[in-house]
Write a protein that holds these residues in place. Structure first.
Motif, PDB file in Angstrom:
ATOM      1  N   LEU A 198     -16.984  15.289  12.987  1.00  0.00           N
ATOM      2  CA  LEU A 198     -16.966  14.035  13.799  1.00  0.00           C
ATOM      3  C   LEU A 198     -18.522  13.301  13.928  1.00  0.00           C
ATOM      4  N   LEU A 199     -19.374  14.388  14.195  1.00  0.00           N
ATOM      5  CA  LEU A 199     -20.817  13.828  14.648  1.00  0.00           C
ATOM      6  C   LEU A 199     -21.211  12.971  13.446  1.00  0.00           C
ATOM      7  N   LYS A 200     -20.836  13.084  12.475  1.00  0.00           N
ATOM      8  CA  LYS A 200     -21.452  12.444  11.143  1.00  0.00           C
ATOM      9  C   LYS A 200     -20.319  11.146  10.975  1.00  0.00           C
ATOM     10  N   PRO A 248     -19.036   9.443  17.291  1.00  0.00           N
ATOM     11  CA  PRO A 248     -20.244  10.209  17.176  1.00  0.00           C
ATOM     12  C   PRO A 248     -21.097  10.778  18.357  1.00  0.00           C
ATOM     13  N   TYR A 249     -21.101   9.649  19.527  1.00  0.00           N
ATOM     14  CA  TYR A 249     -21.755   9.607  20.686  1.00  0.00           C
ATOM     15  C   TYR A 249     -20.817  10.936  21.731  1.00  0.00           C
ATOM     16  N   ASN A 250     -19.480  10.698  21.776  1.00  0.00           N
ATOM     17  CA  ASN A 250     -18.979  11.561  22.387  1.00  0.00           C
ATOM     18  C   ASN A 250     -18.948  13.119  21.945  1.00  0.00           C
ATOM     19  N   CYS A 251     -18.862  13.209  20.448  1.00  0.00           N
ATOM     20  CA  CYS A 251     -19.273  14.499  19.679  1.00  0.00           C
ATOM     21  C   CYS A 251     -20.577  14.978  20.077  1.00  0.00           C
ATOM     22  N   GLY A 252     -21.599  14.193  19.874  1.00  0.00           N
ATOM     23  CA  GLY A 252     -22.872  14.524  20.203  1.00  0.00           C
ATOM     24  C   GLY A 252     -23.121  15.218  21.661  1.00  0.00           C
ATOM     25  N   TYR A 288     -30.121  15.643  16.076  1.00  0.00           N
ATOM     26  CA  TYR A 288     -31.253  14.952  16.125  1.00  0.00           C
ATOM     27  C   TYR A 288     -31.378  13.839  15.093  1.00  0.00           C
ATOM     28  N   ASP A 289     -31.047  14.203  13.948  1.00  0.00           N
ATOM     29  CA  ASP A 289     -30.888  13.183  12.876  1.00  0.00           C
ATOM     30  C   ASP A 289     -30.035  12.121  12.775  1.00  0.00           C
ATOM     31  N   SER A 290     -28.731  12.437  13.353  1.00  0.00           N
ATOM     32  CA  SER A 290     -27.683  11.362  13.655  1.00  0.00           C
ATOM     33  C   SER A 290     -28.084  10.393  15.001  1.00  0.00           C
TER      34      SER A 290
END
Length: 752
Positions: A596-598, A608-612, A642-644
Motif C-alpha cells: 500500500l505504501l507504493k 501511501p501517506y496513511n500507510c507511511g 524514504y524513497d516513496s
C-alpha cells in the motif's frame, strides 16, 4: 492523530412536487387535469377535417367546423365551438377562459387559460406535446369538450336556480324573542335547507343554535355598523327564531340572503358564491361582532374578545389554538400537525418557534403514539431549519428550547425504533442540528449516542427491518458526533458500544459482499473514535479482532480508495499507541503495508501517506521491537519509506484533519531511522504549505520550530530531509512575519 472530515447528508425533506408535460415523455402524463376525459374516439369522426385543427381567439383560420351536437350534453349551451371562444368556465374554485378549440387525433379539446398561476400543468397538448394555442405558461391546459360543456351546463343550472329568490322582507320572520331553548330541535322536517354549497354554514348554525343557548348573546349584542346589524337581524329573526319555533324549518332563501349579507358586511364576495370552511364562518362572526365563541374556551376561562378562540386548520393561528386545545386528544393533534407541516414545508409559517413549542408539548404528552410522533418530528425538522440564519446571540437565547427539541426527538426515536418514518425524521432533524446549531448537540450528547447505537444494534440483531439508507444515516450522524468531541467524550462513545456495532456492520456486509458505502462510513466512524484515544484503539484490536476485519476488507475491497484510506487512518491511530504497535509487526501485516505504501493513482497520496505514518511509528521503536527480521529486514522498509515520500506532491491537499501535531512532532528525532524522519518532516512541510492558517499556528503553539531546527542543523540528516525541514520553518516564519513588498524599504521615510 488525525480524523477524517465529517460526512454530512444532503438536505432531505418530504416534498410533494409535480411535473408538467414536456412534449416528449407523455405517458403517463402528470400534467393532465383530473377532469380531462377523452371523448369517445368513435364519434364525430365525420366532422373532423384534419388531425390538428385549431381555432382560438388568437388565430383566424379553420373557422366553421363544429363538433357534432349528438356528442354534447343537452344543457342549452350553444353547441357551436366557434361561439365558445372567450367564454368563462368554472372548474372547482377557479375560472378559466376558453382560448381555442382543437382536434388532436381522435380527441376534441378546448384550450383553457386560468385566471391565476397553477402548478402541474404546461401549455402543451397532453396527447401530442405540441403547442396548438398560445397560452400563458403555467396558466393553460387542455380539457375535453364534454367536460367543458358539462361545467358550463352546471353553471347555467346554477344561474337559473338563483332566479326568483325571495327578498328578506318576503321570508318567514319571527321578531318576538323566544324563551331560552330547553331541549334540542328535533323531529321530522326540522332543520335548515341548504343553499347550493352552503352546507358548511347550515351545519355550523344548526350546531350553534339548535342544541344550546351558549351563542344567544350574539343575537342581541349591540353593534354600531349598519351592515352588521342587518346581518344580526337576519340571523336572529329569519333563521334562529324560525328554527326554534313551531315551524322548525328554515327555507334556503334565508341562507341565500344571509350569505349575501355576510359578503356585504365582510367585503368578501366568496361567502356568497363559494364553499368555505366552518372556521372561516366562525372567524367572520368573531371579528365583526367582537365575540369569542365559548365553544372552544375551557369552562374556567372567560371569552377574550381581542384574541381568537376558534380552532381549525384554515390559518396558522387556528392551528396553534387547536394544538393547545386538543392536547388530550392524540388523533386530533396528529391531524393538526399534518396541516401545520404544510406551512413549515412551504416556508409560509410566521411563528415557527411558537408552533414548535406546541408540537413538543403534544409529543411529550403522547410519547407512545407512533403517528403523532412521526408528524411532530416532521414539523420539528423545519423548526431546526428556521435557525440557520439566526445570530449566535439569538441562538444563545434558545439554548433551553433547542435542548428540549433534541431530547424530544431522541425520546421519540427511542420509543419507536422499529418505525422507519420516525427514525428517518429523527435522523434528518439531528443531522440538521449538526449543520445549523452544532454546539447544541452536546446538550444531550450521551443520550444521542445511546439512541443511535441502540438503533444500529437492533439492525445488527435483525430485530428491526429498515432500508439500508437509514443505517447509513445513523452511522453518519454518529460519526459526526465523534468528530465534534475528544477526550472523555470519545471514550464514552467507545464504552457505549460504538466500536462493536461498527465492526459488526462491517462483518455483516463482508458476508453479503455488498454496500461498500455503508462499510466506508463504519470505518470512518472507527477512525474518528480511536483518534488519540488509546482505550478505544485497544477495544478495536483486542476485543473485536479488528486486524482480521482489516485483512478481510482489504481482500474484498482493495480497489475502493476511500475505504482503504479510512482503514489505514484507523490503524495509524493504533500505531501511535506504543503498547499496541507490536500487534502490527507481523510478516502478513508488514507485507500489506509495503504494498500500500507504493500504491499511487494519479498522484493520489492518501493511502501511501496513511500507510507511511503507520510504518514510521513502527520504525521509531528501534531494532529491538522489529521481531520479523527473519522475514523482512528493517532497513529495507526504512529505505522504501524514504524513497516513496520523495515522490509525493508537497502541494497536495488531503482530507485528513489533525487536532494536534504532537504525533508527528514526536518523530522529529535525529536518532530515529531516516525513513521515519523523512515521513514526519514531509508531513510538517505539506501541512504548513496547504493550510498555513491552521498548521503554522499549531507548529508554534506546540513548540515544533525547535524540533525542525534540530533536524535542519543535524549532521546526521540527508540533504532532502534538511531541505524539507527548512521549507517547513520558512512556511511558519512567512505566516507570522509576512515579507515586506519589494518597492518599500524600511527607511523610506514611513512613520512607525
Amino acid at each position: 492523530m488525525a480524523t477524517s472530515e465529517a460526512h454530512r447528508d444532503a438536505k432531505k425533506s418530504p416534498r410533494n412536487t409535480g411535473s408538467s408535460s414536456n412534449g416528449n415523455n407523455l405517458s403517463p402524463n402528470p400534467g393532465v387535469p383530473s377532469f380531462y376525459k377523452p371523448d369517445n374516439p368513435s364519434s364525430n369522426s365525420s366532422t373532423i377535417a384534419s388531425n390538428d385543427q385549431t381555432r382560438s381567439d388568437r388565430s383566424n383560420y379553420n373557422r366553421g367546423i363544429s363538433v357534432n351536437s349528438s356528442n354534447q350534453p343537452t344543457t342549452g349551451i350553444n353547441s357551436n365551438t366557434d361561439d365558445m371562444i372567450g367564454k368563462t368556465v368554472q372548474f372547482g374554485k377557479d375560472s378559466y377562459v376558453i382560448r381555442g378549440y382543437i382536434t388532436c387525433g381522435e380527441h376534441q379539446l378546448f384550450a383553457l387559460e386560468c385566471e391565476r398561476f397553477i402548478t402541474g400543468y404546461s401549455d402543451l397538448c397532453p396527447k401530442c406535446g405540441k403547442k396548438h394555442v398560445e397560452l400563458r405558461r403555467n396558466r393553460g391546459f387542455y380539457a375535453s369538450v364534454n367536460s367543458v360543456y358539462n361545467a358550463l351546463g352546471q353553471q347555467q343550472l346554477e344561474k337559473e336556480r338563483l332566479q326568483g329568490r325571495k327578498k328578506i322582507e318576503q321570508l318567514v320572520s319571527i321578531t318576538d324573542n323566544l324563551p331560552p331553548l330547553d331541549r334540542p330541535v328535533l323531529g321530522e322536517n326540522k332543520g335548515i335547507e341548504g343553499d347550493s354549497n352552503s352546507c358548511y354554514m347550515d351545519a355550523t348554525i344548526f350546531c350553534m343554535f339548535a342544541y344550546c343557548n351558549v351563542f344567544d348573546s350574539l343575537l342581541h349584542m349591540e353593534t354600531d355598523k349598519n351592515s352588521i346589524e342587518k346581518l344580526q337581524q337576519l340571523l336572529r329573526d329569519n333563521i334562529v327564531h324560525v328554527l326554534r319555533s313551531n315551524i322548525g324549518f328554515v327555507e334556503r332563501d334565508a341562507l341565500y340572503n344571509l350569505r349575501a349579507q355576510l359578503s356585504e358586511a365582510t367585503g368578501d364576495p366568496s361567502f356568497k358564491e363559494k364553499e368555505k370552511d366552518p372556521s372561516e364562518f366562525l372567524r367572520a362572526l368573531e371579528e365583526h361582532f367582537h365575540y369569542a365563541p365559548l365553544k372552544t374556551i375551557p369552562p374556567d376561562q372567560s371569552p377574550n374578545p381581542n384574541a381568537s378562540n376558534i380552532t381549525g386548520e384554515h390559518t396558522e393561528e387556528m392551528l396553534m389554538i387547536s394544538l393547545s386545545h386538543y392536547i388530550e386528544r392524540p388523533s386530533m393533534l396528529t391531524h393538526i400537525m399534518a396541516h401545520l407541516f404544510r406551512l413549515y414545508n412551504h416556508y409560509t409559517i410566521q411563528n415557527p418557534f411558537d408552533a414548535g413549542k406546541l408540537v413538543m408539548d403534544g409529543m411529550e404528552k403522547h410519547l407512545y403514539d407512533r403517528s403523532l410522533q412521526t408528524s411532530g418530528s416532521a414539523c420539528l425538522y423545519y423548526v431546526v431549519d428556521s435557525f440557520q440564519s439566526e445570530s449566535d446571540i439569538m441562538l444563545e437565547k434558545y439554548n433551553d428550547y433547542l435542548k428540549r427539541l433534541l431530547v424530544t426527538i431522541l425520546n421519540a426515536m427511542n420509543a419507536h425504533l422499529q418505525h422507519s418514518p420516525m427514525i428517518r425524521n429523527g435522523l434528518l432533524t439531528i443531522s440538521r442540528m449538526q449543520m445549523h446549531v452544532p454546539n447544541h448537540i452536546m446538550s444531550a450528547f450521551e443520550q444521542t449516542v445511546i439512541v443511535l447505537i441502540k438503533f444500529i444494534q437492533l439492525y445488527l440483531n435483525d430485530d428491526v427491518v429498515h432500508e439500508q439508507n437509514l443505517l447509513h444515516n445513523a452511522l453518519s450522524v454518529l460519526n459526526h458526533v465523534a468528530c465534534s468531541v475528544d477526550g472523555q467524550e470519545k471514550l464514552f462513545i467507545g464504552q457505549a458500544g460504538a466500536i462493536e456495532v461498527a465492526v459488526g456492520i462491517v462483518r455483516r456486509f463482508l458476508i453479503k459482499k455488498t454496500s461498500c458505502e455503508i462499510v466506508e462510513v463504519a470505518w470512518t466512524l472507527l477512525w474518528n473514535i480511536t483518534d488519540e484515544t488509546a482505550e478505544n484503539c485497544r477495544r478495536f484490536i483486542e476485543d473485536n479482532n479488528g486486524l482480521q476485519t482489516f485483512h478481510d476488507c482489504l481482500d474484498l475491497w482493495s480497489d475502493k480508495r476511500d475505504l482503504v484510506r479510512n482503514i489505514l487512518g484507523l490503524l495509524g491511530n493504533v500505531a501511535e499507541v506504543k503498547e499496541l504497535r507490536h500487534y502490527l509487526v507481523t510478516p502478513l501485516h508488514m507485507e500489506k503495508f509495503r504494498i500500500l505504501l507504493k500504491r499511487s493513482q494519479e498522484n493520489d497520496i492518501e493511502i501511501p501517506y496513511n500507510c507511511g505514518g503507520i510504518l514510521a511509528n513502527i520504525l521509531s521503536d528501534g531494532l529491538e521491537a522489529w521481531t520479523i527480521s527473519s522475514s523482512i529486514e528493517q532497513y529495507i522498509v526504512n529505505q522504501e519509506i524514504y524513497d516513496s515520500v520523495q515522490t509525493w506532491d508537497l502541494h497536495r491537499q488531503r482530507t485528513i484533519n489533525y487536532r494536534s501535531l504532537s504525533p508527528i512532532l514526536r518523530l522529529l528525532n535525529e536518532n530515529y531511522p531516516s525513513g521515519c524522519i523523512m515521513w514526519a518532516v514531509w508531513a510538517m512541510t505539506n501541512l504548513t504549505t496547504v493550510l498555513p492558517e491552521k498548521y503554522c499556528t499549531l507548529v508554534r503553539s506546540e513548540n515544533g520550530e525547535p524540533l525542525l531546527s534540530q533536524i535542519l542543523y543535524s549532521d546526521k540528516m540527508s540533504e532532502p530531509i534538511r531541505n524539507l525541514a527548512q521549507a517547513a520553518l520558512a512556511n511558519v516564519q512567512r505566516f507570522y512575519d509576512p515579507p515586506i513588498p519589494m518597492d518599500i524599504a524600511p527607511n523610506d521615510g514611513l512613520e512607525i
